[in-house]
Write a protein that holds these residues in place. Structure first.
Motif, PDB file in Angstrom:
ATOM      1  N   GLY A  39       0.800  -1.218   0.000  1.00 23.24           N
ATOM      2  CA  GLY A  39       0.000   0.000   0.000  1.00 23.24           C
ATOM      3  C   GLY A  39       0.833   1.269   0.000  1.00 23.24           C
ATOM      4  N   PRO A  40       0.228   2.408   0.324  1.00 27.16           N
ATOM      5  CA  PRO A  40       0.883   3.710   0.187  1.00 27.16           C
ATOM      6  C   PRO A  40       2.063   3.903   1.132  1.00 27.16           C
ATOM      7  N   TRP A  41       3.028   4.708   0.684  1.00 27.96           N
ATOM      8  CA  TRP A  41       4.129   5.143   1.534  1.00 27.96           C
ATOM      9  C   TRP A  41       3.602   6.119   2.572  1.00 27.96           C
ATOM     10  N   THR A  42       4.206   6.102   3.766  1.00 30.96           N
ATOM     11  CA  THR A  42       3.809   7.041   4.816  1.00 30.96           C
ATOM     12  C   THR A  42       4.471   8.401   4.593  1.00 30.96           C
ATOM     13  N   ASP A  43       4.035   9.381   5.384  1.00 29.93           N
ATOM     14  CA  ASP A  43       4.639  10.711   5.335  1.00 29.93           C
ATOM     15  C   ASP A  43       5.664  10.911   6.448  1.00 29.93           C
ATOM     16  N   LEU A  44       6.165   9.812   7.047  1.00 27.74           N
ATOM     17  CA  LEU A  44       7.266   9.938   8.003  1.00 27.74           C
ATOM     18  C   LEU A  44       8.415  10.706   7.353  1.00 27.74           C
ATOM     19  N   GLN A  45       8.971  11.675   8.051  1.00 25.18           N
ATOM     20  CA  GLN A  45      10.067  12.450   7.482  1.00 25.18           C
ATOM     21  C   GLN A  45      11.377  11.678   7.494  1.00 25.18           C
ATOM     22  N   TYR A  46      11.517  10.759   8.431  1.00 19.31           N
ATOM     23  CA  TYR A  46      12.736   9.969   8.535  1.00 19.31           C
ATOM     24  C   TYR A  46      12.362   8.492   8.680  1.00 19.31           C
ATOM     25  N   SER A  47      13.144   7.647   8.014  1.00 15.46           N
ATOM     26  CA  SER A  47      12.972   6.192   8.099  1.00 15.46           C
ATOM     27  C   SER A  47      11.641   5.704   7.551  1.00 15.46           C
ATOM     28  N   GLN A  48      11.035   6.471   6.640  1.00 15.63           N
ATOM     29  CA  GLN A  48       9.835   5.959   5.990  1.00 15.63           C
ATOM     30  C   GLN A  48      10.165   4.743   5.123  1.00 15.63           C
ATOM     31  N   ASP A  49      11.436   4.638   4.679  1.00 14.67           N
ATOM     32  CA  ASP A  49      11.845   3.482   3.887  1.00 14.67           C
ATOM     33  C   ASP A  49      11.981   2.234   4.772  1.00 14.67           C
ATOM     34  N   TRP A  50      12.451   2.411   6.002  1.00 11.84           N
ATOM     35  CA  TRP A  50      12.546   1.304   6.954  1.00 11.84           C
ATOM     36  C   TRP A  50      11.143   0.803   7.316  1.00 11.84           C
ATOM     37  N   GLU A  51      10.237   1.736   7.546  1.00 12.16           N
ATOM     38  CA  GLU A  51       8.859   1.362   7.865  1.00 12.16           C
ATOM     39  C   GLU A  51       8.217   0.634   6.691  1.00 12.16           C
ATOM     40  N   TYR A  52       8.526   1.060   5.472  1.00 15.71           N
ATOM     41  CA  TYR A  52       7.983   0.391   4.283  1.00 15.71           C
ATOM     42  C   TYR A  52       8.492  -1.048   4.212  1.00 15.71           C
ATOM     43  N   ASP A  53       9.802  -1.224   4.448  1.00 17.02           N
ATOM     44  CA  ASP A  53      10.365  -2.578   4.468  1.00 17.02           C
ATOM     45  C   ASP A  53       9.672  -3.439   5.524  1.00 17.02           C
ATOM     46  N   ALA A  54       9.355  -2.834   6.670  1.00 13.55           N
ATOM     47  CA  ALA A  54       8.710  -3.584   7.742  1.00 13.55           C
ATOM     48  C   ALA A  54       7.323  -4.051   7.316  1.00 13.55           C
ATOM     49  N   ARG A  55       6.642  -3.246   6.517  1.00 10.28           N
ATOM     50  CA  ARG A  55       5.343  -3.692   5.998  1.00 10.28           C
ATOM     51  C   ARG A  55       5.512  -4.826   4.997  1.00 10.28           C
ATOM     52  N   VAL A  56       6.570  -4.738   4.183  1.00  7.23           N
ATOM     53  CA  VAL A  56       6.877  -5.860   3.285  1.00  7.23           C
ATOM     54  C   VAL A  56       7.114  -7.121   4.116  1.00  7.23           C
ATOM     55  N   GLY A  57       7.899  -6.986   5.183  1.00  7.64           N
ATOM     56  CA  GLY A  57       8.186  -8.116   6.045  1.00  7.64           C
ATOM     57  C   GLY A  57       6.967  -8.644   6.766  1.00  7.64           C
ATOM     58  N   SER A  58       6.033  -7.757   7.114  1.00 11.13           N
ATOM     59  CA  SER A  58       4.833  -8.179   7.840  1.00 11.13           C
ATOM     60  C   SER A  58       3.943  -9.076   6.999  1.00 11.13           C
ATOM     61  N   LEU A  59       4.103  -9.007   5.685  1.00 12.04           N
ATOM     62  CA  LEU A  59       3.324  -9.852   4.780  1.00 12.04           C
ATOM     63  C   LEU A  59       3.906 -11.254   4.655  1.00 12.04           C
ATOM     64  N   GLY A  60       5.054 -11.484   5.293  1.00 12.13           N
ATOM     65  CA  GLY A  60       5.720 -12.770   5.144  1.00 12.13           C
ATOM     66  C   GLY A  60       6.359 -12.937   3.778  1.00 12.13           C
ATOM     67  N   THR A  61       6.748 -11.813   3.168  1.00 13.34           N
ATOM     68  CA  THR A  61       7.334 -11.844   1.822  1.00 13.34           C
ATOM     69  C   THR A  61       8.640 -12.625   1.824  1.00 13.34           C
ATOM     70  N   ARG A  62       8.717 -13.625   0.977  1.00 15.88           N
ATOM     71  CA  ARG A  62       9.923 -14.446   0.874  1.00 15.88           C
ATOM     72  C   ARG A  62      10.920 -13.770  -0.057  1.00 15.88           C
ATOM     73  N   LEU A  63      12.206 -13.861   0.288  1.00 14.81           N
ATOM     74  CA  LEU A  63      13.266 -13.198  -0.464  1.00 14.81           C
ATOM     75  C   LEU A  63      14.100 -14.222  -1.227  1.00 14.81           C
ATOM     76  N   THR A  64      14.648 -13.788  -2.362  1.00 14.13           N
ATOM     77  CA  THR A  64      15.661 -14.571  -3.063  1.00 14.13           C
ATOM     78  C   THR A  64      16.910 -13.718  -3.173  1.00 14.13           C
ATOM     79  N   HIS A  65      18.069 -14.325  -2.929  1.00 14.93           N
ATOM     80  CA  HIS A  65      19.335 -13.606  -2.857  1.00 14.93           C
ATOM     81  C   HIS A  65      20.134 -13.826  -4.136  1.00 14.93           C
ATOM     82  N   THR A  66      20.384 -12.760  -4.861  1.00 14.49           N
ATOM     83  CA  THR A  66      21.236 -12.826  -6.049  1.00 14.49           C
ATOM     84  C   THR A  66      22.640 -12.424  -5.617  1.00 14.49           C
ATOM     85  N   ARG A  67      23.528 -13.367  -5.581  1.00 10.27           N
ATOM     86  CA  ARG A  67      24.844 -13.153  -4.976  1.00 10.27           C
ATOM     87  C   ARG A  67      25.784 -12.444  -5.955  1.00 10.27           C
TER      88      ARG A  67
END
Length: 261
Positions: free
Chosen positions: A175-203
């Protein structure tokens, strides 16, 4: 939201008063070995020559680069204005002072195609200090293979905004990005993580984070302003709880001590 275009990678670049760096960021996307691509430069109320650069890039690359000016509200709303315009099956977020390496899309799109259960692909970040050679080792913890963002995300933001390539379906679910002035990108990642999103690592190295003397758009210099700080911590805790992080695990204990301090 526009209709999704299969195989297209949409890159969203928020910018505020960075005419030289934003051109370099856009050029790093245009240098990708992968096609098709589109670039959306989302201006957060620039007052210098940045709008001229954005419009020039749009003229130079019609149909590929799009420039949109927004009233100044912060990096999060600027990113969101770009997300609303993006048409790609895959979404790349790129800070205006960082760069992509040429094979990023080719490597990471393939990784997502090969791993249909994964919602994001990440690789090594190359750290580039100003006036110094790039670091040899992967920056932060991007040299380590992790299946999920949590629980480590409670200790540190172990990648950066430019590192992952997302499936569009993940970004739509977040969903939408927040209007946090700082660390809105960290909070966005946390929402990605809250969905249980599985990651693949390209080494392989996929992007460059540049250290420079100018102000970073999403730095932590305003954390002494209590409302944003409390809001960020509250959101991070809520997202970790949704992700199923146990309250007694070492990462949650670290987080609790951090908040208390």
């Amino acid at each position: 939201m526009p209709e999704i275009v299969s195989n297209l990678v949409s890159t969203i670049i928020p910018v505020h008063n960075r005419p030289v760096m934003v051109r370099e960021a856009v050029e790093s996307v245009l240098a990708q070995t992968y096609r098709p691509i589109e670039v959306i430069v989302a201006d957060d109320g620039s007052t210098d020559e940045t709008p001229d650069v954005g419009r020039a890039l749009e003229r130079e690359c019609p149909g590929v680069v799009r420039y949109v000016w927004n009233p100044k509200r912060g990096a999060g709303p600027a990113r969101e204005s770009g997300r609303q315009l993006a048409r790609g099956e895959f979404i790349q977020h790129l800070d205006s002072d960082d760069r992509l390496l040429p094979d990023k899309f080719a490597v990471q799109v393939k990784a997502l195609r090969d791993n249909p259960s994964c919602g994001a692909a990440y690789g090594f970040i190359r750290f580039c200090p100003e006036d110094e050679p790039p670091r040899v080792a992967p920056f932060k913890l991007t040299g380590e293979t992790r299946d999920y963002l949590f629980p480590r995300l409670l200790i540190d933001r172990w990648w950066n905004t430019t590192c992952p390539l997302f499936r569009r379906s993940v970004c739509d679910a977040v969903g939408p990005w927040t209007d946090l002035q700082y660390s809105q990108d960290w909070e966005y990642d946390a929402r990605v993580g809250s969905l249980g999103t599985r990651l693949t690592h390209t080494r392989a190295f996929v992007c460059e984070q540049r250290q420079h003397s100018a102000k970073r758009q999403t730095g932590h210099g305003g954390w002494l302003e209590a409302p944003d700080r409390v809001r960020f911590f509250s959101l991070l805790c809520a997202h970790a709880t949704k992700a199923g992080v146990p309250t007694n695990c070492p990462e949650m204990r670290h987080f609790s001590r951090w908040v208390f301090a």
